[in-house]
Design a protein around this motif. Structure first.
Motif, PDB file in Angstrom:
ATOM      1  N   TYR A   1       0.788  -1.221  -0.147  1.00 47.43           N
ATOM      2  CA  TYR A   1       0.042  -0.086   0.098  1.00 47.43           C
ATOM      3  C   TYR A   1       0.936   1.531   0.058  1.00 47.43           C
ATOM      4  N   TYR A   2       2.022   1.116   0.489  1.00 50.15           N
ATOM      5  CA  TYR A   2       2.781   2.444   0.960  1.00 50.15           C
ATOM      6  C   TYR A   2       3.775   2.472  -0.269  1.00 50.15           C
ATOM      7  N   ALA A   3       4.185   1.655  -1.257  1.00 47.61           N
ATOM      8  CA  ALA A   3       4.886   1.615  -2.503  1.00 47.61           C
ATOM      9  C   ALA A   3       4.408   2.350  -3.378  1.00 47.61           C
ATOM     10  N   LEU A   4       5.358   3.271  -4.118  1.00 48.41           N
ATOM     11  CA  LEU A   4       5.017   3.797  -5.352  1.00 48.41           C
ATOM     12  C   LEU A   4       4.257   2.656  -6.416  1.00 48.41           C
ATOM     13  N   PRO A   5       3.459   3.168  -7.448  1.00 46.56           N
ATOM     14  CA  PRO A   5       3.129   2.246  -8.556  1.00 46.56           C
ATOM     15  C   PRO A   5       4.194   2.004  -9.242  1.00 46.56           C
ATOM     16  N   GLU A   6       4.380   0.968  -9.956  1.00 44.62           N
ATOM     17  CA  GLU A   6       5.515   0.407 -10.505  1.00 44.62           C
ATOM     18  C   GLU A   6       5.441   0.601 -12.300  1.00 44.62           C
ATOM     19  N   ALA A   7       6.432   0.918 -12.961  1.00 42.27           N
ATOM     20  CA  ALA A   7       6.599   0.560 -14.253  1.00 42.27           C
ATOM     21  C   ALA A   7       7.828  -0.361 -14.543  1.00 42.27           C
ATOM     22  N   ARG A   8       7.814  -1.442 -14.970  1.00 38.83           N
ATOM     23  CA  ARG A   8       8.875  -2.129 -15.078  1.00 38.83           C
ATOM     24  C   ARG A   8       9.634  -2.202 -16.767  1.00 38.83           C
ATOM     25  N   ILE A   9      10.665  -2.126 -16.740  1.00 40.67           N
ATOM     26  CA  ILE A   9      11.443  -1.969 -18.048  1.00 40.67           C
ATOM     27  C   ILE A   9      12.720  -2.951 -18.136  1.00 40.67           C
ATOM     28  N   MET A  10      12.693  -3.699 -19.374  1.00 41.61           N
ATOM     29  CA  MET A  10      13.545  -4.704 -19.465  1.00 41.61           C
ATOM     30  C   MET A  10      14.450  -4.108 -20.885  1.00 41.61           C
ATOM     31  N   VAL A  11      15.700  -3.959 -20.819  1.00 40.87           N
ATOM     32  CA  VAL A  11      16.641  -3.481 -21.696  1.00 40.87           C
ATOM     33  C   VAL A  11      17.528  -4.753 -22.015  1.00 40.87           C
ATOM     34  N   ASP A  12      17.260  -4.859 -23.516  1.00 42.75           N
ATOM     35  CA  ASP A  12      18.174  -6.014 -23.798  1.00 42.75           C
ATOM     36  C   ASP A  12      18.894  -5.575 -25.169  1.00 42.75           C
ATOM     37  N   ARG A  13      19.845  -4.599 -25.398  1.00 43.45           N
ATOM     38  CA  ARG A  13      20.418  -4.322 -26.460  1.00 43.45           C
ATOM     39  C   ARG A  13      21.966  -4.564 -26.056  1.00 43.45           C
TER      40      ARG A  13
ATOM     41  N   TRP B   1      10.190   3.289 -11.307  1.00 42.54           N
ATOM     42  CA  TRP B   1      10.947   2.795 -12.498  1.00 42.54           C
ATOM     43  C   TRP B   1      11.796   1.684 -12.009  1.00 42.54           C
ATOM     44  N   LYS B   2      11.422   0.200 -12.468  1.00 37.85           N
ATOM     45  CA  LYS B   2      12.369  -0.778 -12.056  1.00 37.85           C
ATOM     46  C   LYS B   2      12.768  -1.114 -13.459  1.00 37.85           C
ATOM     47  N   ILE B   3      14.063  -0.846 -13.586  1.00 38.77           N
ATOM     48  CA  ILE B   3      14.735  -1.154 -14.876  1.00 38.77           C
ATOM     49  C   ILE B   3      15.817  -2.453 -14.649  1.00 38.77           C
ATOM     50  N   GLU B   4      15.582  -3.460 -15.507  1.00 40.80           N
ATOM     51  CA  GLU B   4      16.462  -4.446 -15.594  1.00 40.80           C
ATOM     52  C   GLU B   4      17.243  -4.378 -17.025  1.00 40.80           C
ATOM     53  N   ALA B   5      18.580  -4.898 -16.851  1.00 41.78           N
ATOM     54  CA  ALA B   5      19.122  -4.900 -18.040  1.00 41.78           C
ATOM     55  C   ALA B   5      19.841  -6.319 -18.280  1.00 41.78           C
TER      56      ALA B   5
ATOM     57  N   VAL C   1       7.776  -3.424 -19.992  1.00 39.08           N
ATOM     58  CA  VAL C   1       8.213  -2.907 -21.338  1.00 39.08           C
ATOM     59  C   VAL C   1       9.528  -3.320 -21.804  1.00 39.08           C
ATOM     60  N   ARG C   2       9.590  -3.653 -22.967  1.00 37.78           N
ATOM     61  CA  ARG C   2      10.797  -4.305 -23.616  1.00 37.78           C
ATOM     62  C   ARG C   2      11.416  -3.335 -24.535  1.00 37.78           C
ATOM     63  N   VAL C   3      12.767  -2.785 -24.112  1.00 33.44           N
ATOM     64  CA  VAL C   3      13.663  -2.189 -25.052  1.00 33.44           C
ATOM     65  C   VAL C   3      14.590  -2.730 -25.768  1.00 33.44           C
ATOM     66  N   ASP C   4      14.347  -3.470 -26.767  1.00 38.24           N
ATOM     67  CA  ASP C   4      15.149  -4.465 -27.619  1.00 38.24           C
ATOM     68  C   ASP C   4      15.157  -4.262 -29.150  1.00 38.24           C
ATOM     69  N   TYR C   5      14.715  -3.046 -29.575  1.00 42.78           N
ATOM     70  CA  TYR C   5      15.132  -2.997 -30.937  1.00 42.78           C
ATOM     71  C   TYR C   5      15.188  -1.500 -31.328  1.00 42.78           C
ATOM     72  N   ILE C   6      15.782  -1.135 -32.406  1.00 46.30           N
ATOM     73  CA  ILE C   6      15.591   0.150 -32.945  1.00 46.30           C
ATOM     74  C   ILE C   6      14.214   0.299 -34.096  1.00 46.30           C
ATOM     75  N   ASP C   7      13.516   1.393 -33.845  1.00 46.07           N
ATOM     76  CA  ASP C   7      12.576   1.562 -34.726  1.00 46.07           C
ATOM     77  C   ASP C   7      12.831   2.217 -35.945  1.00 46.07           C
ATOM     78  N   THR C   8      13.079   1.769 -36.906  1.00 43.57           N
ATOM     79  CA  THR C   8      13.061   2.264 -38.213  1.00 43.57           C
ATOM     80  C   THR C   8      12.301   2.585 -39.221  1.00 43.57           C
ATOM     81  N   ARG C   9      10.889   2.480 -38.775  1.00 44.06           N
ATOM     82  CA  ARG C   9       9.716   2.784 -39.595  1.00 44.06           C
ATOM     83  C   ARG C   9       9.124   4.022 -39.204  1.00 44.06           C
ATOM     84  N   THR C  10       9.262   4.455 -38.024  1.00 40.02           N
ATOM     85  CA  THR C  10       8.636   5.715 -37.557  1.00 40.02           C
ATOM     86  C   THR C  10       9.374   6.947 -37.981  1.00 40.02           C
TER      87      THR C  10
END
Length: 378
Positions: free
Chosen positions: A40-52, A69-73, A150-159
């Motif tokens: 109850y006392y913790a901040l809401p979380e956003a998990r990020i997985m970085v695989d580059r 922000w809970k980041i894992e690499a 949320v996975r950070v594991d690619y380069i967006d070449t289309r946008t």
């Protein structure tokens, strides 16, 4: 300029050897609301997985100010810089592989959720300035985080919009366009001799010879919401359009002052109007969320139409808060050989391209082809 607190964070490099690192990538993740945990006392979380693996990463994290922000690499991924920002307070926390990260707060970056709109362009300009790059490697926006990272594991070449000056790559050819379309921007400083003011009670026409008022005739349908008016000095006719309810196209004979209804618009909301005397056509562009709804009315009773979505006009969404407000209208200026020249000017700017953000397009009204001819972001 932002007050940056830069840090160097390197994950375990086992498995990496030899080759030099590639150019740094810049990845942006935007989260509106975090995932609520059982604490109850913790901040809401956003998990990020970085695989580059084997690449240096710059992370930009955007939120409303109260998020963990809970980041894992993965092994071999190098996170060289983290920036946390957003429009809200600075109560968010960042951990990398379970280790708290301090000194990453930056003020004032906008919270965008898709790579469109004025706020996103501001974000791209600011982040590329901060990170000394010309392009974001990826952008992901999440309104509500879940317990799935949320996975950070690619380069967006289309946008295309991830590049700072992406519109320079979207300019269309103009050599094959009719001269009236191709050369309009060069001659845009030519001022008109006629000014029209259209209201619910009539139209005022001002010219070098004086000003005349044409009150709405009692025998025509009432003018509800005036939208636009044009004057053709050759035929000495005024044409005007209204929106709301059915909507109507009217004509006013300047010589006699008589009003007439040209046609019912069948609930079409118009914002801009052009008269083409060569083909005796009235060309209207849409209002509100449908500026690319183009309708052509012939004085012989013919009709045609085409709809081009707002995102079909390169750079048009840059001029407003896309998704939260209506954009500027597409003002028709010239019609020639099936091509229509349209201009959009950012609200609060100026129709003078030196001082206001604007876009100029050529549209082929039979096929729907759109070409960006000129633009400014100032």
């Amino acid at each position: 300029m932002f007050n940056l607190h830069k840090i160097l964070l390197v994950s375990l490099l086992s498995g990496l050897a030899g080759p030099a690192l590639a150019e740094r990538e810049v990845h942006v993740v935007s989260v509106g609301d975090g995932h609520e945990t059982e604490d109850y006392y913790a901040l809401p979380e956003a998990r990020i997985m970085v695989d580059r693996r084997g690449v240096e990463i710059g992370l930009v994290l955007l939120d409303n100010g109260e998020l963990h922000w809970k980041i894992e690499a993965t092994t071999g991924t190098i996170i060289g810089e983290i920036i946390r920002s957003g429009p809200g307070p600075r109560d968010s926390e960042v951990t990398l592989n379970g280790i708290p990260v301090a000194g990453v707060q930056v003020s004032g970056l906008p919270l965008a959720f898709r790579p469109l709109g004025r706020e996103f362009r501001t974000l791209v300009d600011s982040v590329t300035d901060i990170m000394a790059t010309e392009r974001l490697s990826s952008f992901q926006g999440v309104h509500k985080a879940t317990d799935v990272p949320v996975r950070v594991d690619y380069i967006d070449t289309r946008t295309a919009g991830l590049t700072r000056d992406y519109l320079s790559q979207r300019l269309g050819e103009s050599d094959d366009l009719p001269p009236k379309i191709r050369d309009w921007d060069r001659n845009r400083g030519d001022s008109t001799e006629f000014t029209l003011v259209f209201d619910e009670n009539g139209i005022t026409l001002s010219s070098p010879t004086g000003t005349r008022r044409f009150a709405v005739a009692p025998d025509v349908t009432d003018v509800l919401l005036p939208a636009a008016a044009v004057y053709d000095p050759g035929s000495q006719m005024i044409y005007c359009v209204t929106y709301g309810d059915e909507g109507y196209l009217y004509s006013v004979d300047v010589q006699t002052g008589s009003w007439a209804v040209v046609t019912n618009l069948d609930e079409y909301d118009a914002a801009g109007l052009l008269y083409d005397p060569e083909n005796r056509l009235l060309i209207a562009t849409g209002a509100f969320s449908r500026p690319g709804e183009i309708k052509i009315f012939g004085l012989d009773g013919s009709r045609s139409s085409i709809f081009i979505p707002t995102t079909g006009f390169p750079g048009l969404t840059d001029l407003f808060d896309y998704g939260n407000e209506h954009g500027p209208p597409l003002t028709p200026h010239v019609f020639s050989n099936g091509w229509l020249l349209l201009e959009a000017v950012a609200r609060g700017g100026s129709s003078n391209p030196v001082t206001g953000g604007y876009r100029i397009y050529a549209v082929q009204v039979d096929t729907g082809e759109v070409r960006l001819l000129h633009y400014s972001n100032d």
